[in-house]
Design an enzyme around this catalytic site. Structure first.
Site, mmCIF file in Angstrom:
data_model
loop_
_atom_site.group_PDB
_atom_site.id
_atom_site.type_symbol
_atom_site.label_atom_id
_atom_site.label_comp_id
_atom_site.label_asym_id
_atom_site.label_seq_id
_atom_site.Cartn_x
_atom_site.Cartn_y
_atom_site.Cartn_z
ATOM 1 N N SER A 120 2.713 5.762 4.443
ATOM 2 C CA SER A 120 2.785 5.477 3.010
ATOM 3 C C SER A 120 1.430 5.524 2.318
ATOM 4 O O SER A 120 1.361 5.573 1.092
ATOM 5 C CB SER A 120 3.426 4.105 2.770
ATOM 6 O OG SER A 120 2.593 3.073 3.245
ATOM 7 N N LYS A 159 -0.255 -1.746 0.597
ATOM 8 C CA LYS A 159 0.086 -0.988 -0.601
ATOM 9 C C LYS A 159 -0.965 -1.251 -1.690
ATOM 10 O O LYS A 159 -1.656 -2.261 -1.686
ATOM 11 C CB LYS A 159 1.466 -1.393 -1.133
ATOM 12 C CG LYS A 159 2.636 -1.063 -0.229
ATOM 13 C CD LYS A 159 2.887 0.419 -0.134
ATOM 14 C CE LYS A 159 4.142 0.718 0.683
ATOM 15 N NZ LYS A 159 3.960 0.388 2.112
#
Length: 209
Positions: A120, A159
């Site tokens: 990610s 993230k």
């Protein structure tokens, strides 16, 4: 080896590096076979030369400096630089040594490593299998890459974090992975990414796939 590092001083420094925080005068003397009085005398000289950390306490542990680590070859060898443009020959003998990985990566007390699983964050060069350096924090600025616990998850995720009113938006750095939005009170920040160690296998460039 620098000329000011005699055999005895070298033995003392090596013992200090091996013993770490337990490198007392007695422990170093026992490991090197040098008397405690001689170790104390040489330690004073080594501090003046910059090979041991200064100390105001007479019986403080002997802590080797980065200069000592470099002089003794404790660290990864640096073989000059390598061209990313026109080709250049790599040096055959090391120019220097890294004092330690912690120094090279500018790690501070309390920082820790996490191994990355997943893809990610490939947009910022963080690949599956890489390690990221995390600095503990309970809050981060918008746009910083954070380690967070999110609702319904037993593990933390890495993230890019943004505040939007009473919500938290977690953005990946991979267009194939959608953003995640949660109520701010349900998201717990554990730290922020301050560096990475790239050990994951790079993906083949699309140009050559």
């Amino acid at each position: 080896m620098p000329p000011d590092l005699t055999r005895t001083r070298t033995a003392i420094l090596n013992a200090a590096l091996q013993l770490g925080a337990n490198a007392t005068l007695s422990a170093v003397a026992a490991q090197t076979g040098v008397t405690k009085q001689a170790v104390s005398y040489q330690a004073g000289i080594l501090r003046n030369l910059g090979y041991l950390e200064p100390s105001s306490e007479r019986y403080a542990p002997l802590i080797a400096t980065d200069r000592a680590k470099v002089a003794l070859g404790h660290g990864l060898p640096i073989y000059g630089s390598i061209a990313a443009g026109p080709p250049a020959l790599a040096a055959q003998s090391p120019d220097d040594y890294t004092p330690s990985l912690e120094t090279l990566l500018d790690m501070r007390s309390g920082d820790f490593l996490l191994r990355v699983r997943g893809e990610s964050m490939t947009g910022v060069g963080v690949l599956d299998g890489d390690y990221v350096i995390v600095r503990p924090a309970t809050e981060v600025h918008d746009g910083e890459v954070a380690v967070v616990l999110i609702p319904g998850e037993e593990a933390a995720t890495l993230k890019r974090l943004y505040h939007f009113g009473d919500q938290i938006i977690l953005m990946s750095e991979n267009p194939d992975i959608p953003r995640m939005t949660y109520p701010a009170e349900q998201v717990q920040v554990q730290g922020k990414m301050v560096g990475r160690v790239g050990v994951g296998v790079p993906r083949v460039s699309a140009r050559w796939a």
